[in-house]
Design an enzyme around this catalytic site. Structure first.
Site, mmCIF file in Angstrom:
data_model
loop_
_atom_site.group_PDB
_atom_site.id
_atom_site.type_symbol
_atom_site.label_atom_id
_atom_site.label_comp_id
_atom_site.label_asym_id
_atom_site.label_seq_id
_atom_site.Cartn_x
_atom_site.Cartn_y
_atom_site.Cartn_z
ATOM 1 N N ARG A 109 2.900 19.127 0.917
ATOM 2 C CA ARG A 109 4.292 19.977 0.088
ATOM 3 C C ARG A 109 3.299 20.785 -0.650
ATOM 4 N NH1 ARG A 109 8.734 21.926 2.088
ATOM 5 N NH2 ARG A 109 8.548 22.494 4.772
ATOM 6 N N ARG B 246 -9.072 8.130 -1.373
ATOM 7 C CA ARG B 246 -10.306 8.115 -0.120
ATOM 8 C C ARG B 246 -11.100 9.601 -0.922
ATOM 9 N NH1 ARG B 246 -9.469 6.463 5.332
ATOM 10 N NH2 ARG B 246 -10.587 7.291 5.423
ATOM 11 N N HIS C 219 -4.068 -4.386 8.063
ATOM 12 C CA HIS C 219 -4.017 -3.644 8.429
ATOM 13 C C HIS C 219 -3.234 -3.961 10.140
ATOM 14 C CE1 HIS C 219 -6.180 -0.259 10.895
ATOM 15 N NE2 HIS C 219 -6.838 -0.097 9.848
ATOM 16 N N ARG D 118 -7.304 13.008 0.345
ATOM 17 C CA ARG D 118 -5.902 13.122 1.420
ATOM 18 C C ARG D 118 -4.480 12.694 0.700
ATOM 19 N NH1 ARG D 118 -6.694 9.689 6.428
ATOM 20 N NH2 ARG D 118 -8.946 10.242 6.768
ATOM 21 N N HIS D 119 -4.689 11.790 0.224
ATOM 22 C CA HIS D 119 -2.969 11.191 -0.257
ATOM 23 C C HIS D 119 -3.449 10.633 -2.101
ATOM 24 C CE1 HIS D 119 -5.216 7.130 0.630
ATOM 25 N NE2 HIS D 119 -4.541 7.633 2.322
ATOM 26 N N ASP E 113 0.143 4.467 -0.060
ATOM 27 C CA ASP E 113 -0.759 5.535 0.238
ATOM 28 C C ASP E 113 -0.233 6.886 1.026
ATOM 29 O OD1 ASP E 113 -3.366 4.156 -0.251
ATOM 30 O OD2 ASP E 113 -4.058 4.119 1.863
ATOM 31 N N HIS E 114 0.599 6.171 1.572
ATOM 32 C CA HIS E 114 1.990 6.979 2.994
ATOM 33 C C HIS E 114 3.201 8.232 1.448
ATOM 34 C CE1 HIS E 114 -0.983 7.025 5.437
ATOM 35 N NE2 HIS E 114 -0.881 5.336 5.579
ATOM 36 N N GLU F 185 -8.391 0.351 -3.349
ATOM 37 C CA GLU F 185 -9.105 0.480 -1.999
ATOM 38 C C GLU F 185 -9.778 1.390 -2.016
ATOM 39 O OE1 GLU F 185 -7.701 0.837 1.789
ATOM 40 O OE2 GLU F 185 -6.045 -0.835 1.388
ATOM 41 N N GLU G 254 -10.398 -9.870 2.625
ATOM 42 C CA GLU G 254 -9.945 -9.491 3.234
ATOM 43 C C GLU G 254 -9.926 -9.010 4.805
ATOM 44 O OE1 GLU G 254 -7.570 -5.692 1.746
ATOM 45 O OE2 GLU G 254 -6.494 -6.006 3.876
ATOM 46 N N THR H 51 -7.416 6.040 10.462
ATOM 47 C CA THR H 51 -6.925 5.188 8.717
ATOM 48 C C THR H 51 -8.249 4.518 8.244
ATOM 49 O OG1 THR H 51 -5.964 3.387 7.579
ATOM 50 C CG2 THR H 51 -5.494 3.988 10.415
ATOM 51 N N THR H 52 -8.965 3.740 7.847
ATOM 52 C CA THR H 52 -9.564 2.556 7.884
ATOM 53 C C THR H 52 -9.823 2.160 8.927
ATOM 54 O OG1 THR H 52 -8.849 2.003 5.325
ATOM 55 C CG2 THR H 52 -10.730 0.444 6.909
ATOM 56 N N ASN I 157 1.221 -0.437 0.090
ATOM 57 C CA ASN I 157 0.152 0.403 -0.004
ATOM 58 C C ASN I 157 0.532 1.239 -0.183
ATOM 59 O OD1 ASN I 157 -1.394 2.356 0.927
ATOM 60 N ND2 ASN I 157 -3.000 0.673 2.035
ATOM 61 N N HIS J 122 -5.433 3.505 -2.177
ATOM 62 C CA HIS J 122 -7.449 4.411 -1.795
ATOM 63 C C HIS J 122 -7.476 5.710 -1.716
ATOM 64 C CE1 HIS J 122 -9.417 4.273 2.366
ATOM 65 N NE2 HIS J 122 -10.007 4.421 1.535
HETATM 66 N N1 PXP Z 1 -6.098 -3.299 4.224
HETATM 67 C C1 PXP Z 1 -7.147 -2.644 4.018
HETATM 68 C C2 PXP Z 1 -7.978 -2.529 4.064
HETATM 69 C C3 PXP Z 1 -6.714 -0.952 4.667
HETATM 70 O O1 PXP Z 1 -7.486 -0.261 4.476
HETATM 71 C C4 PXP Z 1 -5.511 -0.445 4.171
HETATM 72 C C5 PXP Z 1 -5.074 0.395 5.889
HETATM 73 O O2 PXP Z 1 -4.967 1.868 4.104
HETATM 74 C C6 PXP Z 1 -4.493 -1.310 4.718
HETATM 75 C C7 PXP Z 1 -4.713 -3.063 4.271
HETATM 76 C C8 PXP Z 1 -3.084 -1.214 5.572
HETATM 77 O O3 PXP Z 1 -3.174 -1.153 6.763
HETATM 78 P P1 PXP Z 1 -1.264 -0.498 7.445
HETATM 79 O O4 PXP Z 1 -1.296 1.072 6.428
HETATM 80 O O5 PXP Z 1 -1.411 -0.746 9.013
HETATM 81 O O6 PXP Z 1 -0.744 -1.795 6.736
#
Ligand code: PXP
Length: 239
Positions: free
Chosen positions: A17, A44, A191, A48-49, A8-9, A69, A151, A99-100, A6, A42
């Protein structure tokens, strides 16, 4: 065991920035080249990301490897069906959550929109995953809804306050995996998984893929993304 990374971050860091660095596309290229099985992003509601443009750029080089996602809204379903990504994971989404916050509630109120979403996504040739708690009733509901993948939410497992609670939740996830396989569902988990807690989940018989984000991106700050990815692959593939 497959690994979905993932990213996202990577986008979170870029968004603070408002520029172009660091690039989620570049991160995806690195992860895929080093053996990530697919990329999780994801989109959203508050953007936001990850942005639509990130997904469109990634689709140009690895459409099938995108595991998108998203929440169950018309806007998201329209976007996913036009993107034609490999798979979608439907998740609940609430404003201001960090987060979710947990799995989908497969109750009467939600069933109709989820059923419609799954149909539209299937019609576009997209595999559908449902992010759910490791509860037998949710697994059976996912099967009735004709999801391809479940999942299992590992939030309770990863946040367990003591060993007894961790073991109890691990057992619940193991039992859920057995039931999911009996129902002929593909099983993912995710997660809060990290370098300390991932091995017990990776050892579960029948578990097919782990979706991991924050821990890998956090480690990459100090060790670089390639090393952070390889460290995680080593932990989950040895099982
Ligand atoms: N799976 C799902 C469905 C999620 O929503 C997330 C968080 O975006 C993750 C996995 C990944 O979680 P983490 O960033 O804590 O590894």
């Amino acid at each position: 065991m497959k690994l979905g990374v993932n990213l996202d971050h990577i986008a979170t860091l870029r968004q603070v920035r408002g520029g172009v660095d660091p690039s989620p596309l570049k991160a995806a290229e690195i992860c895929l080249a080093l053996g990530a099985d697919y990329i999780v992003m994801h989109l959203r509601k508050d953007r936001r990301h990850i942005q639509e443009t990130d997904l469109k750029k990634l689709a140009k080089i690895a459409r099938e490897k995108i595991h998108l996602e998203m929440s169950v809204t018309k806007e998201m379903i329209d976007f996913a069906t036009s993107l034609k990504c490999g798979s979608v994971c439907l998740v609940p989404e609430f404003p201001n959550e960090l987060t979710t916050s947990g799995g989908l509630k497969l109750n009467k109120r939600n069933l109709l929109p989820i059923t419609r979403a799954i149909k539209s996504l299937h019609n576009a040739g997209i595999k559908v995953s449902l992010f759910i708690s490791p509860e037998p009733s949710d697994l059976r509901a996912a099967k009735r809804l004709e999801a391809d993948i479940v999942e299992l939410c590992t939030k309770t497992y990863s946040e367990a306050k003591n060993e007894k609670a961790r073991k109890a939740e691990l057992e619940r996830i193991e039992m859920a995996t057995i039931l999911a396989k009996e129902l002929d569902l593909e099983v993912h988990a995710g997660h809060g998984l990290n370098y300390k807690n991932v091995e017990d989940i990776a050892r579960i018989n029948g578990m097919e893929a782990l979706n991991i984000g924050h821990a890998i991106i956090a480690r990459s700050v100090f060790r670089g993304l390639p090393q952070a990815l390889l460290d995680m692959k080593l932990l989950i593939e040895a099982k």
